[in-house]
Enzyme design. Sequence first.
Site, PDB file in Angstrom:
ATOM      1  N   ASP A  44      42.401  46.770  30.175  1.00  0.00           N
ATOM      2  CA  ASP A  44      42.899  48.418  30.223  1.00  0.00           C
ATOM      3  C   ASP A  44      44.187  48.506  29.986  1.00  0.00           C
ATOM      4  OD1 ASP A  44      43.609  47.349  32.612  1.00  0.00           O
ATOM      5  OD2 ASP A  44      43.004  48.951  33.614  1.00  0.00           O
ATOM      6  N   GLU A  45      45.095  47.167  29.832  1.00  0.00           N
ATOM      7  CA  GLU A  45      46.472  47.139  29.490  1.00  0.00           C
ATOM      8  C   GLU A  45      46.954  47.537  28.470  1.00  0.00           C
ATOM      9  OE1 GLU A  45      48.530  44.096  31.822  1.00  0.00           O
ATOM     10  OE2 GLU A  45      46.953  43.756  33.099  1.00  0.00           O
TER      11      GLU A  45
ATOM     12  N   TYR B 222      51.956  40.611  26.691  1.00  0.00           N
ATOM     13  CA  TYR B 222      50.650  40.347  27.028  1.00  0.00           C
ATOM     14  C   TYR B 222      49.691  41.486  26.289  1.00  0.00           C
ATOM     15  CZ  TYR B 222      45.875  40.503  29.582  1.00  0.00           C
ATOM     16  OH  TYR B 222      44.869  40.659  29.689  1.00  0.00           O
TER      17      TYR B 222
ATOM     18  N   LYS C 216      46.944  41.500  23.191  1.00  0.00           N
ATOM     19  CA  LYS C 216      45.394  41.979  23.285  1.00  0.00           C
ATOM     20  C   LYS C 216      45.294  43.322  22.448  1.00  0.00           C
ATOM     21  CE  LYS C 216      42.776  40.709  25.826  1.00  0.00           C
ATOM     22  NZ  LYS C 216      41.902  39.336  25.628  1.00  0.00           N
TER      23      LYS C 216
ATOM     24  N   LYS D 267      48.169  35.059  40.078  1.00  0.00           N
ATOM     25  CA  LYS D 267      47.851  36.686  40.088  1.00  0.00           C
ATOM     26  C   LYS D 267      47.669  37.192  41.487  1.00  0.00           C
ATOM     27  CE  LYS D 267      46.727  36.442  35.281  1.00  0.00           C
ATOM     28  NZ  LYS D 267      45.563  36.004  34.963  1.00  0.00           N
TER      29      LYS D 267
ATOM     30  N   ARG E 147      46.710  49.775  40.567  1.00  0.00           N
ATOM     31  CA  ARG E 147      45.470  48.946  39.601  1.00  0.00           C
ATOM     32  C   ARG E 147      44.250  49.519  40.173  1.00  0.00           C
ATOM     33  NH1 ARG E 147      49.885  48.706  37.304  1.00  0.00           N
ATOM     34  NH2 ARG E 147      50.625  46.593  36.562  1.00  0.00           N
TER      35      ARG E 147
ATOM     36  N   HIS F 236      57.078  47.046  33.765  1.00  0.00           N
ATOM     37  CA  HIS F 236      55.901  47.321  34.813  1.00  0.00           C
ATOM     38  C   HIS F 236      55.046  48.767  34.731  1.00  0.00           C
ATOM     39  CE1 HIS F 236      54.923  45.956  39.283  1.00  0.00           C
ATOM     40  NE2 HIS F 236      53.811  46.011  38.212  1.00  0.00           N
TER      41      HIS F 236
HETATM   42  P1  NAD Z   1      42.353  32.988  32.565  1.00  0.00           P
HETATM   43  O1  NAD Z   1      43.804  32.990  32.058  1.00  0.00           O
HETATM   44  O2  NAD Z   1      41.857  32.714  33.768  1.00  0.00           O
HETATM   45  O3  NAD Z   1      41.228  31.978  31.490  1.00  0.00           O
HETATM   46  C1  NAD Z   1      41.540  32.048  30.256  1.00  0.00           C
HETATM   47  C2  NAD Z   1      40.608  30.947  29.605  1.00  0.00           C
HETATM   48  O4  NAD Z   1      41.210  30.645  28.413  1.00  0.00           O
HETATM   49  C3  NAD Z   1      41.157  29.423  30.257  1.00  0.00           C
HETATM   50  O5  NAD Z   1      40.091  28.760  30.606  1.00  0.00           O
HETATM   51  C4  NAD Z   1      41.966  28.706  28.848  1.00  0.00           C
HETATM   52  O6  NAD Z   1      41.886  27.561  29.141  1.00  0.00           O
HETATM   53  C5  NAD Z   1      41.389  29.500  27.889  1.00  0.00           C
HETATM   54  N1  NAD Z   1      42.078  29.345  26.658  1.00  0.00           N
HETATM   55  C6  NAD Z   1      43.377  29.721  26.508  1.00  0.00           C
HETATM   56  N2  NAD Z   1      43.707  29.599  25.399  1.00  0.00           N
HETATM   57  C7  NAD Z   1      42.737  28.999  24.695  1.00  0.00           C
HETATM   58  C8  NAD Z   1      42.705  28.866  23.303  1.00  0.00           C
HETATM   59  N3  NAD Z   1      43.575  28.954  22.591  1.00  0.00           N
HETATM   60  N4  NAD Z   1      41.266  28.168  22.877  1.00  0.00           N
HETATM   61  C9  NAD Z   1      40.384  28.166  23.696  1.00  0.00           C
HETATM   62  N5  NAD Z   1      40.496  28.356  25.244  1.00  0.00           N
HETATM   63  C10 NAD Z   1      41.773  28.827  25.621  1.00  0.00           C
HETATM   64  O7  NAD Z   1      42.000  34.486  31.834  1.00  0.00           O
HETATM   65  P2  NAD Z   1      40.877  35.656  32.651  1.00  0.00           P
HETATM   66  O8  NAD Z   1      41.589  36.349  33.784  1.00  0.00           O
HETATM   67  O9  NAD Z   1      39.517  34.852  33.065  1.00  0.00           O
HETATM   68  O10 NAD Z   1      40.658  36.667  31.428  1.00  0.00           O
HETATM   69  C11 NAD Z   1      39.454  36.353  30.535  1.00  0.00           C
HETATM   70  C12 NAD Z   1      39.758  37.456  29.559  1.00  0.00           C
HETATM   71  O11 NAD Z   1      39.650  38.618  30.244  1.00  0.00           O
HETATM   72  C13 NAD Z   1      40.948  37.749  28.882  1.00  0.00           C
HETATM   73  O12 NAD Z   1      40.917  37.952  27.462  1.00  0.00           O
HETATM   74  C14 NAD Z   1      41.792  38.816  29.573  1.00  0.00           C
HETATM   75  O13 NAD Z   1      42.592  39.389  28.689  1.00  0.00           O
HETATM   76  C15 NAD Z   1      40.464  39.576  29.915  1.00  0.00           C
HETATM   77  N6  NAD Z   1      40.728  40.544  30.805  1.00  0.00           N
HETATM   78  C16 NAD Z   1      41.093  39.845  32.276  1.00  0.00           C
HETATM   79  C17 NAD Z   1      41.394  40.774  33.523  1.00  0.00           C
HETATM   80  C18 NAD Z   1      41.676  39.994  34.713  1.00  0.00           C
HETATM   81  O14 NAD Z   1      41.771  41.078  35.676  1.00  0.00           O
HETATM   82  N7  NAD Z   1      41.640  38.793  34.953  1.00  0.00           N
HETATM   83  C19 NAD Z   1      40.990  41.959  33.389  1.00  0.00           C
HETATM   84  C20 NAD Z   1      40.579  42.594  32.212  1.00  0.00           C
HETATM   85  C21 NAD Z   1      40.585  41.779  30.862  1.00  0.00           C
HETATM   86  P1  TYD Z   2      48.628  40.582  38.305  1.00  0.00           P
HETATM   87  O1  TYD Z   2      47.715  40.007  39.103  1.00  0.00           O
HETATM   88  O2  TYD Z   2      49.699  39.605  37.843  1.00  0.00           O
HETATM   89  O3  TYD Z   2      47.881  41.473  37.306  1.00  0.00           O
HETATM   90  P2  TYD Z   2      48.597  42.554  35.899  1.00  0.00           P
HETATM   91  O4  TYD Z   2      49.892  42.441  36.082  1.00  0.00           O
HETATM   92  O5  TYD Z   2      47.617  41.992  34.989  1.00  0.00           O
HETATM   93  O6  TYD Z   2      48.105  43.970  36.515  1.00  0.00           O
HETATM   94  O7  TYD Z   2      49.444  41.818  39.106  1.00  0.00           O
HETATM   95  C1  TYD Z   2      48.780  42.850  39.707  1.00  0.00           C
HETATM   96  C2  TYD Z   2      49.858  43.895  40.358  1.00  0.00           C
HETATM   97  O8  TYD Z   2      50.528  43.251  41.149  1.00  0.00           O
HETATM   98  C3  TYD Z   2      51.003  44.100  39.499  1.00  0.00           C
HETATM   99  O9  TYD Z   2      51.462  45.436  39.471  1.00  0.00           O
HETATM  100  C4  TYD Z   2      52.215  43.483  39.482  1.00  0.00           C
HETATM  101  C5  TYD Z   2      52.100  42.844  41.144  1.00  0.00           C
HETATM  102  N1  TYD Z   2      52.529  41.675  41.565  1.00  0.00           N
HETATM  103  C6  TYD Z   2      53.250  41.746  42.643  1.00  0.00           C
HETATM  104  O10 TYD Z   2      53.939  42.830  43.199  1.00  0.00           O
HETATM  105  N2  TYD Z   2      53.850  40.337  43.115  1.00  0.00           N
HETATM  106  C7  TYD Z   2      53.185  39.318  42.502  1.00  0.00           C
HETATM  107  O11 TYD Z   2      53.623  38.161  42.816  1.00  0.00           O
HETATM  108  C8  TYD Z   2      52.438  39.321  41.365  1.00  0.00           C
HETATM  109  C9  TYD Z   2      51.643  38.008  40.701  1.00  0.00           C
HETATM  110  C10 TYD Z   2      51.971  40.458  40.876  1.00  0.00           C
END
Ligand code: NAD
Ligand code: TYD
Length: 353
Positions: free
Chosen positions: A132-133, A156, A160, A195, A220, A289
Site C-alpha cells: 500500500d506504500e 522503497y 515497488k 520491523k 498503519r 515518514h
Molecule cells: P522480506 O524482506 O522478509 O523477504 C524478502 C525475501 O526476498 C528474502 O527472503 C530475501 O532473501 C529475498 N530476496 C531479496 N532480494 C532477492 C533477489 N534479488 N532475488 C531473490 N530473492 C531475493 O520481505 P517480506 O516482508 O516477506 O515482503 C515480501 C513482499 O511483500 C515484498 O515484495 C514486500 O514489498 C511486500 N509487502 C510486504 C509487507 C510487509 O508488511 N512486510 C506488506 C505489503 C507488501
Molecule cells: P516498519 O515496520 O518499518 O514498516 P513500514 O515502514 O513499512 O510501515 O515501521 C512501521 C511503523 O513503525 C512506521 O511508521 C515506522 C515506525 N517505527 C518506529 O517508530 N520505530 C522503529 O524502530 C521502527 C522499525 C519503525
Amino acid sequence: MSIEQKKILVTGGAGFIGSNFIHYVLEKRKNYSIINLDALTYAGNLNNFNFLSEEKKKRHKFIKGNICDKETLENIFKQDKIDGVINFAAESHVDRSISTPINFIQTNIFGTFNLLEVIKKSNTRLVHISTDEVYGSLGKEGYFKETTPYDPSSPYSASKASSDHLVKAYHRTYNTPCIITNCSNNYGPFQFPEKLIPLIILNCLENKTLPVYGDGKNIRDWLYVLDHCEAILTVFEKGIVGENYNIGGNSELQNIEIINILCDIVDKKLNKKVSSKKLIKFIADRPGHDRRYAIDFTKIKNELAWSPKYKFSDAIEKTVSWYLDNIEWVKSVQTGEYKKWIEKNYSKNRTPF
Ligand code: NAD
Ligand code: TYD
C-alpha cells in the site's frame, strides 16, 4: 478423478511473507508443489522450513538464486512446467532504502523486469506482491482504493511503484497474465526483527530501548500474515489478469498504541515486575515518514469473497507468543547482519537518521 497437480514458483520464499505463504499453501493445497527461489539476503532464512513436516518438505524445493539472474530463471522454466509465479522477492525495509537505495533499485525494479522478461515467453500467470506504500500518505480521512494515484515517498515505495508499473505494462503490451496485490503492514511469525512489531517484542524481552520515530502517531493498517496468505492464494486462483487488488486488515493503529499493547502482552506473559513502557524512547523521525496508511478492500471482498478472518487482539497475542516460544529461531536471525544493523542504528543513543 485425479486432482490436477500444480507447480508454482515462489520468489523470495525464504523471507517473512513468502515462508508463511509456503507453509500455508502446502497445508491448504495437497496438489501443489513449490519451487522456492531466494537469494538468501540477510532477510532470507532457511530455518523457517525446519517447521515443515516430511510430507510437505517433499513438495518444497529450494533453489538459491537471484531474480536479477536471467539464466537461473530460464533454467527453472526449462526444467519444469511452471503453472504460476508469486513474486515476493524484494528489498523490503524502508529504513534500509534510505541508507542504501541501490539494492532496492536492483532487486525491486531490475529483478521484476527480469522476471517479466522470462514469464513473457512462457505466458505464465504472475501474482506480483506489492504494498500500500505505493499510494503515499493519507491525512486523517479517506482510504487507498485501487484507483488511488501512486505517490510514493521512500526509495522503497518508489521502487515497488516502478515494479508495479512494469507489471501493468507487460500485461497491456504483451498480454502477460499478471495480477498485482497491494497490501498493508503484515505481522506474524518469521518476520525479521528490524520491523516494528518483532523489534519491539524482542527489545522488551531483552530490556532494550523501544525506539519510537517522531511523535509515534503515524498510523498503519495491520494485517495478520495468514490473512494475507489466504488473500494471495485467492487472487492466484480466482483473480482477473490485468487487475490489482488492495488487501487490508481494517485495523488502524498508531505506532505508540501498538508499542503499548506489545509492552502489556510481553509483561503479562513474562510476569515482568518493571513495565516495559519505561524503555520507550522517542527518537528522530524517519525522513519522508508517511503519516497514515488505510486500505479499502471492497474490491477483493465483493469480487473474490475475501476478507480478513483474524481479530487484531487475538492475532497480536498469538504473534508475541510465537516469538517468545521460538527463541531458537530468534537466535538464528540475531546473527551478523542483525547485530550490525542494531549496532549501527540503535546503540549508544544514536538514532537511525
Ligand atoms: P522480506 O524482506 O522478509 O523477504 C524478502 C525475501 O526476498 C528474502 O527472503 C530475501 O532473501 C529475498 N530476496 C531479496 N532480494 C532477492 C533477489 N534479488 N532475488 C531473490 N530473492 C531475493 O520481505 P517480506 O516482508 O516477506 O515482503 C515480501 C513482499 O511483500 C515484498 O515484495 C514486500 O514489498 C511486500 N509487502 C510486504 C509487507 C510487509 O508488511 N512486510 C506488506 C505489503 C507488501
Ligand atoms: P516498519 O515496520 O518499518 O514498516 P513500514 O515502514 O513499512 O510501515 O515501521 C512501521 C511503523 O513503525 C512506521 O511508521 C515506522 C515506525 N517505527 C518506529 O517508530 N520505530 C522503529 O524502530 C521502527 C522499525 C519503525
